[in-house]
Design a protein around this motif. Sequence first.
Motif, PDB file in Angstrom:
ATOM      1  N   TYR A   1      26.239  22.012  95.478  1.00 56.15           N
ATOM      2  CA  TYR A   1      26.114  23.413  95.100  1.00 56.15           C
ATOM      3  C   TYR A   1      25.203  23.575  93.887  1.00 56.15           C
ATOM      4  N   ALA A   2      25.408  22.734  92.852  1.00 58.82           N
ATOM      5  CA  ALA A   2      24.600  22.828  91.640  1.00 58.82           C
ATOM      6  C   ALA A   2      23.139  22.509  91.914  1.00 58.82           C
ATOM      7  N   THR A   3      22.882  21.540  92.778  1.00 60.28           N
ATOM      8  CA  THR A   3      21.509  21.187  93.119  1.00 60.28           C
ATOM      9  C   THR A   3      20.817  22.341  93.827  1.00 60.28           C
ATOM     10  N   GLU A   4      21.545  23.031  94.704  1.00 60.27           N
ATOM     11  CA  GLU A   4      20.990  24.191  95.389  1.00 60.27           C
ATOM     12  C   GLU A   4      20.618  25.292  94.404  1.00 60.27           C
ATOM     13  N   LEU A   5      21.370  25.409  93.323  1.00 66.28           N
ATOM     14  CA  LEU A   5      21.077  26.413  92.299  1.00 66.28           C
ATOM     15  C   LEU A   5      19.907  26.023  91.416  1.00 66.28           C
ATOM     16  N   GLY A   6      19.521  24.740  91.433  1.00 64.78           N
ATOM     17  CA  GLY A   6      18.423  24.278  90.599  1.00 64.78           C
ATOM     18  C   GLY A   6      18.845  23.556  89.350  1.00 64.78           C
ATOM     19  N   VAL A   7      20.133  23.175  89.240  1.00 68.47           N
ATOM     20  CA  VAL A   7      20.567  22.371  88.092  1.00 68.47           C
ATOM     21  C   VAL A   7      19.909  21.000  88.191  1.00 68.47           C
ATOM     22  N   PRO A   8      19.165  20.580  87.164  1.00 66.65           N
ATOM     23  CA  PRO A   8      18.377  19.348  87.291  1.00 66.65           C
ATOM     24  C   PRO A   8      19.184  18.061  87.296  1.00 66.65           C
ATOM     25  N   GLU A   9      20.348  18.049  86.662  1.00 64.69           N
ATOM     26  CA  GLU A   9      21.080  16.785  86.558  1.00 64.69           C
ATOM     27  C   GLU A   9      22.575  17.057  86.476  1.00 64.69           C
ATOM     28  N   VAL A  10      23.351  16.379  87.327  1.00 61.79           N
ATOM     29  CA  VAL A  10      24.809  16.467  87.311  1.00 61.79           C
ATOM     30  C   VAL A  10      25.386  15.065  87.185  1.00 61.79           C
ATOM     31  N   THR A  11      26.278  14.873  86.216  1.00 65.24           N
ATOM     32  CA  THR A  11      26.989  13.604  86.040  1.00 65.24           C
ATOM     33  C   THR A  11      28.473  13.881  86.216  1.00 65.24           C
ATOM     34  N   ALA A  12      29.095  13.240  87.213  1.00 66.23           N
ATOM     35  CA  ALA A  12      30.510  13.457  87.508  1.00 66.23           C
ATOM     36  C   ALA A  12      31.355  12.344  86.893  1.00 66.23           C
ATOM     37  N   ILE A  13      32.439  12.748  86.184  1.00 63.95           N
ATOM     38  CA  ILE A  13      33.320  11.782  85.512  1.00 63.95           C
ATOM     39  C   ILE A  13      34.768  12.144  85.813  1.00 63.95           C
ATOM     40  N   PRO A  14      35.571  11.215  86.332  1.00 68.49           N
ATOM     41  CA  PRO A  14      37.000  11.479  86.554  1.00 68.49           C
ATOM     42  C   PRO A  14      37.779  11.244  85.264  1.00 68.49           C
ATOM     43  N   ILE A  15      38.610  12.220  84.856  1.00 68.43           N
ATOM     44  CA  ILE A  15      39.302  12.090  83.571  1.00 68.43           C
ATOM     45  C   ILE A  15      40.729  12.605  83.664  1.00 68.43           C
ATOM     46  N   SER A  16      41.502  12.264  82.656  1.00 73.19           N
ATOM     47  CA  SER A  16      42.775  12.926  82.379  1.00 73.19           C
ATOM     48  C   SER A  16      42.776  13.231  80.899  1.00 73.19           C
ATOM     49  N   ALA A  17      42.515  14.483  80.554  1.00 73.95           N
ATOM     50  CA  ALA A  17      42.431  14.863  79.141  1.00 73.95           C
ATOM     51  C   ALA A  17      43.776  14.712  78.451  1.00 73.95           C
ATOM     52  N   LEU A  18      44.859  14.971  79.162  1.00 79.98           N
ATOM     53  CA  LEU A  18      46.189  14.884  78.566  1.00 79.98           C
ATOM     54  C   LEU A  18      46.524  13.446  78.187  1.00 79.98           C
TER      55      LEU A  18
ATOM     56  N   ALA B   1      25.016  28.054  84.267  1.00 82.70           N
ATOM     57  CA  ALA B   1      24.295  26.908  83.706  1.00 82.70           C
ATOM     58  C   ALA B   1      22.876  26.855  84.257  1.00 82.70           C
ATOM     59  N   ALA B   2      22.721  27.184  85.557  1.00 83.19           N
ATOM     60  CA  ALA B   2      21.387  27.189  86.156  1.00 83.19           C
ATOM     61  C   ALA B   2      20.537  28.318  85.581  1.00 83.19           C
ATOM     62  N   LEU B   3      21.113  29.524  85.452  1.00 85.06           N
ATOM     63  CA  LEU B   3      20.371  30.659  84.916  1.00 85.06           C
ATOM     64  C   LEU B   3      19.940  30.425  83.472  1.00 85.06           C
ATOM     65  N   LEU B   4      20.821  29.772  82.698  1.00 84.02           N
ATOM     66  CA  LEU B   4      20.532  29.534  81.283  1.00 84.02           C
ATOM     67  C   LEU B   4      19.671  28.301  81.060  1.00 84.02           C
ATOM     68  N   ARG B   5      19.286  27.633  82.155  1.00 80.02           N
ATOM     69  CA  ARG B   5      18.414  26.460  82.074  1.00 80.02           C
ATOM     70  C   ARG B   5      19.017  25.348  81.221  1.00 80.02           C
ATOM     71  N   VAL B   6      20.327  25.147  81.339  1.00 76.95           N
ATOM     72  CA  VAL B   6      20.957  24.032  80.641  1.00 76.95           C
ATOM     73  C   VAL B   6      20.514  22.744  81.340  1.00 76.95           C
ATOM     74  N   PRO B   7      19.849  21.826  80.646  1.00 74.14           N
ATOM     75  CA  PRO B   7      19.242  20.677  81.328  1.00 74.14           C
ATOM     76  C   PRO B   7      20.223  19.637  81.860  1.00 74.14           C
ATOM     77  N   HIS B   8      21.416  19.539  81.282  1.00 71.80           N
ATOM     78  CA  HIS B   8      22.369  18.513  81.710  1.00 71.80           C
ATOM     79  C   HIS B   8      23.733  19.153  81.961  1.00 71.80           C
ATOM     80  N   VAL B   9      24.341  18.831  83.089  1.00 69.21           N
ATOM     81  CA  VAL B   9      25.680  19.317  83.429  1.00 69.21           C
ATOM     82  C   VAL B   9      26.580  18.120  83.716  1.00 69.21           C
ATOM     83  N   VAL B  10      27.754  18.103  83.080  1.00 69.81           N
ATOM     84  CA  VAL B  10      28.764  17.090  83.344  1.00 69.81           C
ATOM     85  C   VAL B  10      29.906  17.746  84.114  1.00 69.81           C
TER      86      VAL B  10
END
Length: 444
Positions: free
Chosen positions: A175-192, A140-149
């Motif tokens: 870890y993502a910030t160290e790689l240069g990912v500009p934004e991380v949003t964490a969400i707790p889920i249960s897909a099932l 995601a960092a290499l591909l310059r994806v601007p938003h990571v969830v």
Amino acid sequence: MSTITTEELSETTLLRFATAGSVDDGKSTLVGRLLHDSKSVLTDQLEAVERASASRGQEAPDLALLTDGLRAEREQGITIDVAYRYFATPLRRFILADTPGHVQYTRNMVTGASTAELTVVLVDARNGVVEQTRRHAALAALLRVPHVVLAVNKMDLVAYEEKVFAAIAEEFTAYATELGVPEVTAIPISALVGDNVVEPSANMDWYGGPTVLEHLETVPVSHDLSHCHARLPVQYVIRPQNSDHPDYRGYAGQIAAGSFHVGEQVTVLPSGRTSKVAGIDLLGEPVDVAWTTQSVTLLLEDDIDISRGDLIVPTKDAPATTQDIEATVCHVADAPLTVGHRVLLKHGTRTVKAIVKDIPSRLTLDDLSLHPHPGQLVANDIGRVKIRTAEPLPVDSYSDSRRTGSFILIDPNDGQTLTAGMVGESFAAPEPVKDEADDDGWDF
């Protein structure tokens, strides 16, 4: 959910996003839940899933089958190809790429995330951040994806414990910030179960953030309108054969970045000839301005020799042309890419002959270490390459424009895509070795 009218749909924005995660983290289930709970599944599709689930002895519909469409995927219970899905809500339209989790399908994730503006990385709450999670963050960092969830899934299997979620979110974000990912949003889920996918969870009152769908509907989408220089790769020259417009000469293509205005001075590359935009036709109607992703026809004040493969740019923002390209690439073909390989390089609408002059390094995604001068790249490898082209190309840096800063390498013998490249992207590669001259017809 209310029915979306054509007028409402035309006014909504488009978000391209991809999912990624380790095997059995629940990517396909999340996507299926997202489609099902947002009322984006047709009745016959749901009935087919119910029949397939019943034939496998399952009491409830297996929503993962909404995306695992290949027979081989259903039999193995894993995703092995990129599955694209299209759906919409009253607030936004979506193109979703569900990518595989196996390490040997790294190239599939690169394909799915290359045009994404957001990536959803799933983590099993029981396992936390694993090697494949770090690989996906690095991609995601290499591909310059601007938003990571970061979707911490299967929270129902850890009793919805806040401290479990918090520990995983902290580790991944650091870890993502160290790689240069500009934004991380964490969400707790249960897909099932459906917790925090479309509807807020009643089991996690300690979480006050958005659901996955709420975030997807509200995350900013730039579409390169403001921060990228305008670029129009010419696809076709239009010369209508009728007496109504005997002097009409239009240059058609899809705007890759930025916007064009009538009266603006432009340069045609690689020739370097300049002119002014005399008119812009959009869907057969004249307009004063056109922008990214619109397919238009530009009319210029001067008669210039322009053909498919040329690039029209604003004169004030014209990129330099070069025959020497350094880039980070992901090799997608089964046959290796080697130093000295004769290839075709496709950039925008232009395809030219090229030679791989050097492969300075290969990246190990497990720990981001470098293997210097590997001599070749095999399927799923990511590495640095130096390429010499037969003709000058006007290329942007991938960090400036993901559209005009990217290219693919093609096998000239059978037309197979070999490699996907990002111009100028680097990861602290060692000094390249001196090029050795070739003495055949491909030495440029």
